[in-house]
Write an enzyme that holds these catalytic residues in place. Sequence first.
Site, PDB file in Angstrom:
ATOM      1  N   GLU A 172       0.836  -1.209   0.000  1.00 49.85           N
ATOM      2  CA  GLU A 172       0.000   0.000   0.000  1.00 49.85           C
ATOM      3  C   GLU A 172       0.869   1.257   0.000  1.00 49.85           C
ATOM      4  O   GLU A 172       2.086   1.187   0.213  1.00 49.85           O
ATOM      5  CB  GLU A 172      -0.927   0.009   1.212  1.00 49.85           C
ATOM      6  CG  GLU A 172      -0.185   0.052   2.546  1.00 49.85           C
ATOM      7  CD  GLU A 172      -0.992   0.729   3.659  1.00 49.85           C
ATOM      8  OE1 GLU A 172      -1.444   1.876   3.456  1.00 49.85           O
ATOM      9  OE2 GLU A 172      -1.124   0.130   4.735  1.00 49.85           O
ATOM     10  N   SER A 228     -13.183   1.371  10.278  1.00 48.30           N
ATOM     11  CA  SER A 228     -12.454   1.539   9.009  1.00 48.30           C
ATOM     12  C   SER A 228     -13.098   0.759   7.863  1.00 48.30           C
ATOM     13  O   SER A 228     -13.540  -0.386   8.032  1.00 48.30           O
ATOM     14  CB  SER A 228     -11.007   1.077   9.193  1.00 48.30           C
ATOM     15  OG  SER A 228     -10.335   1.138   7.961  1.00 48.30           O
ATOM     16  N   ALA A 229     -13.084   1.371   6.684  1.00 53.33           N
ATOM     17  CA  ALA A 229     -13.543   0.685   5.469  1.00 53.33           C
ATOM     18  C   ALA A 229     -12.657  -0.525   5.154  1.00 53.33           C
ATOM     19  O   ALA A 229     -13.052  -1.392   4.371  1.00 53.33           O
ATOM     20  CB  ALA A 229     -13.540   1.662   4.293  1.00 53.33           C
ATOM     21  N   LYS A 237      -3.442  -2.513  15.953  1.00 53.71           N
ATOM     22  CA  LYS A 237      -2.829  -1.466  16.757  1.00 53.71           C
ATOM     23  C   LYS A 237      -3.748  -1.072  17.908  1.00 53.71           C
ATOM     24  O   LYS A 237      -4.949  -0.956  17.723  1.00 53.71           O
ATOM     25  CB  LYS A 237      -2.629  -0.242  15.878  1.00 53.71           C
ATOM     26  CG  LYS A 237      -1.331   0.442  16.048  1.00 53.71           C
ATOM     27  CD  LYS A 237      -1.121   1.539  15.041  1.00 53.71           C
ATOM     28  CE  LYS A 237      -1.435   1.178  13.632  1.00 53.71           C
ATOM     29  NZ  LYS A 237      -2.685   1.078  13.100  1.00 53.71           N
TER      30      LYS A 237
HETATM   31  N1  PSU Z   1      -1.993   1.733  10.420  1.00 55.79           N
HETATM   32  C1  PSU Z   1      -0.677   1.982  10.431  1.00 55.79           C
HETATM   33  N2  PSU Z   1      -0.149   2.724   9.447  1.00 55.79           N
HETATM   34  C2  PSU Z   1      -0.908   3.201   8.434  1.00 55.79           C
HETATM   35  C3  PSU Z   1      -2.301   2.899   8.427  1.00 55.79           C
HETATM   36  C4  PSU Z   1      -2.802   2.172   9.428  1.00 55.79           C
HETATM   37  O1  PSU Z   1       0.027   1.562  11.328  1.00 55.79           O
HETATM   38  O2  PSU Z   1      -0.368   3.878   7.569  1.00 55.79           O
HETATM   39  C5  PSU Z   1      -3.153   3.362   7.278  1.00 55.79           C
HETATM   40  C6  PSU Z   1      -3.458   2.188   6.352  1.00 55.79           C
HETATM   41  O3  PSU Z   1      -3.403   2.671   5.011  1.00 55.79           O
HETATM   42  C7  PSU Z   1      -4.882   1.829   6.705  1.00 55.79           C
HETATM   43  C8  PSU Z   1      -5.437   3.184   7.040  1.00 55.79           C
HETATM   44  O4  PSU Z   1      -5.578   1.208   5.655  1.00 55.79           O
HETATM   45  O5  PSU Z   1      -4.404   3.824   7.751  1.00 55.79           O
HETATM   46  C9  PSU Z   1      -6.683   3.100   7.871  1.00 55.79           C
HETATM   47  O6  PSU Z   1      -7.233   4.359   7.974  1.00 55.79           O
HETATM   48  P1  PSU Z   1      -8.720   4.557   8.538  1.00 55.79           P
HETATM   49  O7  PSU Z   1      -8.633   4.125   9.977  1.00 55.79           O
HETATM   50  O8  PSU Z   1      -9.000   6.024   8.358  1.00 55.79           O
HETATM   51  O9  PSU Z   1      -9.598   3.675   7.707  1.00 55.79           O
HETATM   52 MN    MN Z   2     -12.188   5.883  10.198  1.00 56.26          MN
END
Ligand code: PSU
Ligand code: MN
Length: 302
Positions: A25, A141-142, A160
Amino acid sequence: MNEFLSISPEVQTALNANKPVVALESTIISHGMPCPQNVEMAQKVEDVIRQNGAVPATIAIMDGKLKVGLTAEEIERLAKEGLAAAKVSRRDIAFILASKKIGATTVASTMIVAAMAGIKIFATGGIGGVHRGAETNMDISADLEELAKTNVAVICAGIKSILDLGLTLEYLETKGVPVMGYQTDSLPAFYARSSQFEVDYNMQSPEEIATTLKIKWDIGLNGGAIIANPVPEDAAMSEAEINQYIDQALKEATAQNIAGKNITPFLLARVSELTKGQSLKTNIALVLNNAKLAAQIAVCFQ
Ligand code: PSU
Ligand code: MN
């Protein structure tokens, strides 16, 4: 193939020859780490994948294309763009293509593009999940919805503790997403090797994981899988230590009204500051470790 998909010659050749490919990613590059550590990390991750017999395919959106397999220059461009790049989840893909902006793909959108290209194995650091306080803030998260329906396996370092681990596991169970621990019964907690939660299955080898994934998809059970790989011992942090910083960062986020797509990047950056860079070192070590396991699984998957 759709006209927006642009696969690099190296990745296309590997796919045509049925050689192992590992997707990566790009939000982790633009929003997950500061520059220049992010460029170094992105290049090292690709090296580790090659050393373990697979071809890396870093995914991002650039110039109106879904790019699969960025060049070193493109990785650098994205890394320098940093937070100015759009953080692209499923909902954002079409807009970023239409507007030709630079988009960094999250776990959800990387899974989508990987599946379009025919890549089944994807390595990252951490996935999004159910946030703490989700019973009132609805922040889920999506990434989890994508894991429910898209046939790509995500190798990560567990979940995490900026998230609610228990609720995230419940959500994944409801959606039928298996959580496989790599040589562990305990769910790894990203910076820490273990947590109070258990994985669904303790997998002993890349072969065992590849075989299970193949059976899942061969019998038509659609959706992804999580392979949770504990951070290497020498880079791990204790849960108690990291949780104190996470709690502080979460309080600051609430006080500053940070929410939505900005919350994860904010928490990662703040925890890195509070730990004086230790969490960044841990983050880089676990990504490299995941890249290695992902390549090994991809090799067995052939
Ligand atoms: N967790 C990490 N580093 C990251 C992310 C998550 O330790 O860079 C990023 C990933 O791309 C993950 C996104 O898909 O954050 C999730 O974001 P959200 O919670 O807004 O869906
Ligand atoms: Mn979110």
